[in-house]
Design an enzyme around this catalytic site. Structure first.
Site, PDB file in Angstrom:
ATOM      1  N   GLY A 217       0.817  -1.198   0.000  1.00 44.74           N
ATOM      2  CA  GLY A 217       0.000   0.000   0.000  1.00 44.74           C
ATOM      3  C   GLY A 217       0.857   1.257   0.000  1.00 44.74           C
ATOM      4  O   GLY A 217       1.930   1.318  -0.612  1.00 44.74           O
ATOM      5  N   SER A 218       0.400   2.261   0.724  1.00 40.15           N
ATOM      6  CA  SER A 218       1.034   3.581   0.662  1.00 40.15           C
ATOM      7  C   SER A 218       2.419   3.640   1.286  1.00 40.15           C
ATOM      8  O   SER A 218       3.139   4.619   1.078  1.00 40.15           O
ATOM      9  CB  SER A 218       0.119   4.619   1.325  1.00 40.15           C
ATOM     10  N   THR A 219       2.817   2.621   2.053  1.00 40.24           N
ATOM     11  CA  THR A 219       4.195   2.637   2.562  1.00 40.24           C
ATOM     12  C   THR A 219       5.196   2.593   1.420  1.00 40.24           C
ATOM     13  O   THR A 219       6.322   3.069   1.547  1.00 40.24           O
ATOM     14  CB  THR A 219       4.460   1.459   3.525  1.00 40.24           C
TER      15      THR A 219
END
Length: 487
Positions: A217-219
């Site tokens: 995801g956004s990591t």
């Protein structure tokens, strides 16, 4: 000698020669194979004829041995707080075999390592009983406890923590877990315990920190930000980016959506990371193209197995993508997948001013008398980004914690950088999402810890699941444990 006797003598000589050849073949060529053969019962009998050496954390053993009465195997393995430490130790079972450190360092632990030959010979002369050596780990007991306790009430998940300056692994936790002591022996009951654990649909025996890959995801946006700076697409983290809103992915009619009504139009890199803009980082990936994105991802360790010395699955960044797929991959979706160890490595490289150190979990091997047999030396693995760009990315991640989505990772008096992630899970995102958080803590003397946390299957309601809400507090507690242990 008459002719018949001569023939008999030659025949007998050939038999003796064949016997000698066969004997030497068995003793020298096939010796290792026969010694390690599953059906050779003498091997496990010898392995468990004396206490095994121990696995050490912070100078204390987390393993032991217990005498068994009325069995060919005289001693069986015991574990202290087995569920917490099993992702580190693995298991050593008289019936099943061994895994992880117990398997990889078995010859040291049993005292059979060739490097202990002189010691064994000396003990034979003095009549001293054979002993196993020790495996000294890099783990921090307080950090491991914080990681395990943080995960316990949240269902499935994992934590990996690394010392960015050396690559030493400080914590490696996975839940649900298991107690290796419960099947360390050779009874049918213990075999049944193992079979039940092995077939459990929640997979308690899988080391999720090393063996499970999840959409990050956004990591993953920190990798995309690094690629943007390293390849010169953007250099000013506070300057505007070319990021229209809405943004339609190339060659499609599909708009890439952001979560909620967040200010992402032409947002700076700092602002885009703070509020986690899909459009900004998706377009960056598409503008850079798959080759530049792949180059940066692989410098961080993607697409390569890691050995610490336990094997960690390779994290994946796709090699074949079109522009829309590159955009999705650049925000941690499509086929991008990472282990918690991999995302801890990404974070540690950023915290270490751009240098990625090779991760390792065993600091030294000891002989039974505690002499050092082998000592690990830290080794640089790669340099995914320059010092200047790493420090810019640190500024961005510190803004995320100070005033963005990662405020629950704050530690009073300590500089913390982080990034949240909430990754889709299941067909059409039908299951509860994965909650991610990556972070590092920084003091005047540098960064002593980088952490990655993933909560895989929380029992919380879907609306309450987020990287900042579930995973960030665990990362905070792990970082705080490491910092407190250094005071």
């Amino acid at each position: 000698m008459n002719k018949p006797l001569r023939r008999i003598a030659i025949f007998c000589g050939l038999l003796v020669l064949a016997l000698l050849i066969r004997d030497n073949w068995l003793q020298y060529v096939k010796a290792d194979h026969l010694a390690e053969h599953d059906m050779n019962r003498r091997v496990p009998i010898e392995r468990y004829a004396q206490p095994r050496g121990n696995i050490i954390v912070d100078g204390k053993s987390i393993t032991g041995s217990k005498k068994v009465d009325g069995d060919d195997f005289k001693y069986k393995r015991t574990y202290k707080n087995g569920p917490m430490w099993s992702p580190v130790t693995g298991f050593a079972s008289q019936r099943i075999g061994a895994t992880q450190i117990e398997s990889i360092e078995d010859r040291i632990l049993t005292g059979n390592d060739d490097r202990l030959f002189f010691r064994r010979s000396l003990d034979m002369l003095t009549g001293k009983k054979k002993e196993g050596g020790n495996v000294v780990t890099t783990l921090n007991a307080a950090a491991q406890k914080a990681a395990y306790n943080g995960l316990k009430g949240l269902g499935k998940g994992a934590v990996a923590a690394i010392d960015p300056s050396t690559g030493a692994i400080l914590a490696l936790a996975s839940t649900p877990s298991y107690d290796p002591s419960r099947f360390a022996g050779n009874t049918n009951k213990e075999a049944e315990v193992f079979q039940k654990l092995d077939k459990d649909p929640d997979k308690p025996m899988v080391n999720r920190a090393l063996r499970e890959t999840y959409p990050p995801g956004s990591t993953f946006k920190v990798v995309t930000a690094a690629a943007a700076m390293e390849h010169g697409l953007y250099t000013d983290i506070d300057g505007k980016t070319d990021s229209p809103l809405p943004w339609t992915m190339p060659n499609t009619r599909t708009e890439l959506k952001n979560e909620g009504n967040i200010p992402c139009k032409n947002a700076s890199l700092r602002q885009a990371l703070r509020v986690s803009c899909n459009t900004v980082f998706g377009k960056i990936g598409s503008d850079l193209g798959k080759d530049k994105m792949l180059e940066t991802a692989e410098k961080f360790g993607f697409n390569e197995e890691q050995f610490i010395p336990v094997r960690s699955n390779a994290s994946n960044f796709p090699k074949e993508m079109d522009k829309p797929q590159t955009a999705l991959s650049s925000i941690g979706q499509f086929e991008t997948a990472a282990t918690p160890l991999q995302m801890a490595m990404v974070t540690s490289a950023i915290a270490n001013d751009g240098k990625l150190m090779e991760p390792y979990m065993v600091s030294e091997l000891q002989a039974p008398n505690l002499d050092v047999v082998e000592k690990h030396s830290p080794k640089e693995m790669s340099e995914p980004l320059s010092k200047e760009n790493a420090q810019k990315l640190q500024e961005m991640m510190e803004t995320v914690v100070e005033e963005g989505t990662g405020t629950r990772a704050k530690i009073p008096g300590v500089t913390v950088g982080g990034k949240t992630g909430t990754a889709q899970h299941g067909l059409n995102n039908s299951k509860n999402p994965y909650a991610w958080f990556i972070s590092y803590a920084k003091t005047d003397s540098g960064s002593p810890v980088a952490v990655a946390v993933v909560v895989e299957d929380s029992s919380a309601s879907r609306d309450d699941i987020s990287g900042g809400g579930l995973a960030a507090p665990i990362a905070r507690d792990v970082m705080k444990a490491v910092l407190d242990s250094k005071k």
